[in-house]
Scaffold this motif. Structure first.
Motif, short mmCIF file in Angstrom:
data_model
loop_
_atom_site.label_atom_id
_atom_site.label_comp_id
_atom_site.label_asym_id
_atom_site.label_seq_id
_atom_site.Cartn_x
_atom_site.Cartn_y
_atom_site.Cartn_z
N ASP A 1 0.86 -1.19 0.00
CA ASP A 1 0.00 0.00 0.00
C ASP A 1 0.89 1.23 0.00
N ASP A 2 0.65 2.15 -0.93
CA ASP A 2 1.51 3.33 -1.03
C ASP A 2 1.24 4.34 0.09
N TYR A 3 0.13 4.17 0.83
CA TYR A 3 -0.22 5.13 1.87
C TYR A 3 0.02 4.50 3.23
N ALA A 4 1.06 4.97 3.93
CA ALA A 4 1.52 4.34 5.17
C ALA A 4 0.44 4.25 6.26
N PRO A 5 -0.40 5.29 6.46
CA PRO A 5 -1.42 5.17 7.52
C PRO A 5 -2.37 3.99 7.31
N ASN A 6 -2.74 3.70 6.07
CA ASN A 6 -3.60 2.54 5.81
C ASN A 6 -2.91 1.25 6.19
N ALA A 7 -1.63 1.14 5.83
CA ALA A 7 -0.87 -0.06 6.18
C ALA A 7 -0.72 -0.20 7.69
N ALA A 8 -0.55 0.93 8.38
CA ALA A 8 -0.39 0.89 9.84
C ALA A 8 -1.65 0.36 10.52
N ILE A 9 -2.81 0.78 10.02
CA ILE A 9 -4.07 0.31 10.61
C ILE A 9 -4.23 -1.19 10.38
N LEU A 10 -3.96 -1.67 9.18
CA LEU A 10 -4.07 -3.10 8.89
C LEU A 10 -3.07 -3.89 9.73
N THR A 11 -1.88 -3.36 9.91
CA THR A 11 -0.88 -4.02 10.76
C THR A 11 -1.40 -4.16 12.18
N LEU A 12 -2.04 -3.11 12.68
CA LEU A 12 -2.59 -3.13 14.03
C LEU A 12 -3.67 -4.21 14.16
#
Length: 486
Positions: A231-242
Motif C-alpha cells: 500500500d503506497d499510503y503508510a497510515p492505511n498499512a499501519a491500521i491493517l498491521t494493528l
C-alpha cells in the motif's frame, strides 16, 4: 464552518440559535442529496446487488437494535418477534435487505408519538428456500386511504403539512420498493390496518452453508513469516498491521510495486494484501507481476485486494489479475478474520475481546460527526499490550499531524486546476479516514473523488475540514468511554 464557529467563537443566544439552524440545515441537505443519488442509481440500473451468506437472526438483530434508543427516547414500546427456528443461514444481499428494514422502521418511529412500533418476521422453509415476510406496524398517525396510491412514488409526500413537520425527501419508500423488486421480492402497504400503518416486505432466498466469518471464528490463525501489505499510503498499512496484531499475526509493509516484487523474490509471505489504487504501478499490475515471477513449482501465494471501490467490475478485475480475495475498505476485524481463515486456519480461535457498547452509546445520544462506532470499538476498545497501546496512539497522532499537509495538497491542486492530483489525494485520504471510523468524512471524500470540476472540489473541501474537526473532537470526548470495560 458553522460547527467551528459554534465551538470556538463567543456568541450571544440569537447568534448561536441561527448557527444551529444553519448546521442542521446543512446536514439535512446532505441527507437529501444522498437519497437522490441512491434513487438515481436504482433508476439507471447501476445499483449492483452483492449476495453472500448471512445469518437471518443477526440481520434482524442488527436492523432493530439501532432503534432501541429511539424507542426509549420517545417512550414507545418496541415489539420485535421472530420464530424460534434456530440459526438459519441464507444467501442474499443482506445490506440491501437491512436498508429496507431500517427505512420502514425509521418511518414508523418518525410518525409514531405514543403506543408501539413492531417488527415481526414470519419464515416458511421449503425445498432449501426460505420465504421471509417482515411485517412493520405502528400505532402512529396512519395513512389516509385516498393517499395510499402515492406511497411508492418518488418525491411523493402525503401532504405539505406533514412535510413541514416531519421533513424527508419522499424517496425512502420509493427506493425500498424498487430494491425489493430488484431482489425478486415485494413491498406493500396494508390499507385495511388501522389505527396506524402496516407495511409488509416479502422476499424468498436460498438457504446457504454457515457464513465463513462464523467458521473462521472457530479457527486459529497461524502464519509462517510476515504477512505482506502492499500500500503506497503508510497510515492505511499501519491500521491493517494493528488489526493483524490483534489476531496474533505480524506484517511487513511495502509502499510500491517495485519494493513488493523485490521482497517476494527473497521471501514467501503466507498471504499478500494488495492496495488496488497505487500510483505508477497499480495493484492489478503488481499482482500479475508477482504471479509471473513465482517459480512454477513454488507455492501459490494468496493475494487479497484492498479497495474502497466495491463495484462489480472492480471485483472482476481483481479476479482477472490473479487475486484470490477481496476486502472492502474500511477493513472490519470480522471481515479480516474471515478472509485470513480461508488461507491460514488451524485449531481454535476465540473472538477478540471488546467492551460492551452500552456505556459509549449512552454517552453519544446522537452521532453528530458521522462516527462509525463499530470501527471505533475495534480500534480503541480492544485489550492491548502497553507497547501496542502506545503504537496505536502514536499512529493516530501522526495521522492528525500529517492531515493539514494532505488537505493543503488537495487545496493547491484545486487552485492549479490539477484535478487528477486532487482526486488521487482524496482517494488516499478517504481510505485512512474510513479506517479510523470517520464515516461522514469518508462519504464527503467519496463525492470529491468523483467530482469533475475543481471548483466543486473546493466547495466540498471546506465542509470536509469542518467535519474532520468535529469528528476529532467527538472522538476525544468518547475515548474514555471506549476504553471503559462493561
Amino acid at each position: 464552518m458553522a460547527g467551528l464557529i459554534l465551538d470556538f467563537t463567543p456568541l450571544d443566544t440569537q447568534q448561536r440559535e441561527s448557527l444551529d439552524i444553519l448546521k442542521t440545515s446543512a446536514a439535512h441537505l446532505l441527507s437529501l442529496l444522498n437519497d437522490v443519488l441512491d434513487f438515481s442509481r436504482v433508476e439507471a440500473g447501476r445499483l449492483d446487488l452483492t449476495p453472500e451468506p448471512f445469518w437471518l437472526s443477526r440481520l434482524v438483530k442488527d436492523s432493530t437494535n439501532i432503534f432501541q434508543h429511539v424507542a426509549r427516547q420517545k417512550n414507545l414500546e418496541f415489539r420485535v418477534k421472530q420464530p424460534r427456528i434456530g440459526h438459519i443461514a441464507l444467501f442474499g444481499d443482506s445490506t440491501r435487505i437491512r436498508q429496507i428494514l431500517v427505512n420502514l422502521l425509521g418511518n414508523a418511529f418518525k410518525f409514531t408519538h405514543k403506543g408501539f412500533v413492531g417488527c415481526t418476521l414470519y419464515v416458511a422453509l421449503n425445498n432449501n428456500k426460505a420465504e421471509l415476510r417482515f411485517v412493520i406496524e405502528d400505532s402512529g398517525i396512519g395513512i389516509p386511504p385516498d393517499r395510499t396510491n402515492q406511497l411508492f412514488q418518488p418525491f411523493s409526500q402525503l401532504d405539505s403539512k406533514r412535510t413541514r413537520v416531519y421533513g424527508g425527501t419522499g424517496l425512502g419508500l420509493a427506493i425500498s420498493h424498487r430494491l425489493a423488486k430488484l431482489m425478486g421480492g415485494d413491498l406493500f402497504h396494508d390499507a385495511e390496518y388501522h389505527p396506524g400503518s402496516k407495511f409488509v416486505f416479502k422476499i424468498t432466498l436460498p438457504q446457504s452453508v454457515a457464513p465463513e466469518e462464523e467458521k473462521s471464528a472457530l479457527t486459529k490463525l497461524k502464519a509462517d513469516g510476515d504477512i505482506l501489505i502492499v500500500d503506497d499510503y503508510a497510515p492505511n498499512a499501519a491500521i491493517l498491521t494493528l488489526l493483524l496484531k490483534q489476531l496474533g499475526l505480524s506484517a511487513h509493509h511495502c509502499a510500491s510495486a517495485e519494493a513488493a516484487l523485490a521482497y517476494c523474490r527473497k521471501h514467501v509471505p503466507p498471504i499478500i494484501f494488495m492496495d488496488v489504487h497505487m500510483p505508477v504501478t497499480d495493484g492489478f499490475t503488481t499482482a500479475r507481476l508477482i504471479r509471473e515471477q513465482q517459480p512454477a513449482d513454488g507455492p501459490n501465494i494468496p493475494i487479497v485486494a484492498l479497495t474502497a471501490d466495491v463495484r462489480t467490475n472492480i471485483r472482476k478485475a481483481c479476479q482477472e489479475a490473479g487475486m484470490d480475495g477481496f476486502l472492502a475498505k474500511p477493513i472490519r476485524l470480522d471481515a479480516l478474520r474471515k478472509m485470513l481463515g480461508r488461507f491460514l486456519a488451524s485449531g481454535a480461535l476465540s473472538a477478540v475481546e471488546k467492551p460492551t457498547e452500552h456505556s459509549v452509546r449512552e454517552a453519544l445520544d446522537a452521532p453528530k460527526s458521522g462516527l462509525d462506532l463499530d470501527l471505533l470499538f475495534t480500534l480503541f476498545g480492544g485489550s492491548y499490550e502497553p507497547e501496542l497501546e502506545y503504537e496505536l496512539n502514536q499512529m493516530f497522532n501522526e495521522f492528525w499531524d500529517e492531515l493539514p499537509v494532505t488537505l493543503r495538497l488537495i487545496e493547491d491542486a484545486c487552485s492549479a486546476g490539477d484535478q487528477t492530483t486532487a482526486q488521487s489525494q482524496c482517494h488516499k485520504l478517504r481510505g485512512v479516514v474510513s479506517n479510523y471510523g470517520f464515516k461522514l468524512a469518508g462519504d464527503i471524500l467519496t463525492k470529491m473523488e468523483h467530482e469533475e470540476e475543481c471548483l466543486t472540489l473546493s466547495e466540498h473541501l471546506a465542509r470536509l475540514r469542518t467535519v474532520l474537526g468535529d469528528s476529532h473532537r467527538e472522538l476525544l470526548r468518547l475515548y474514555p468511554f471506549l476504553k471503559r470495560r462493561g
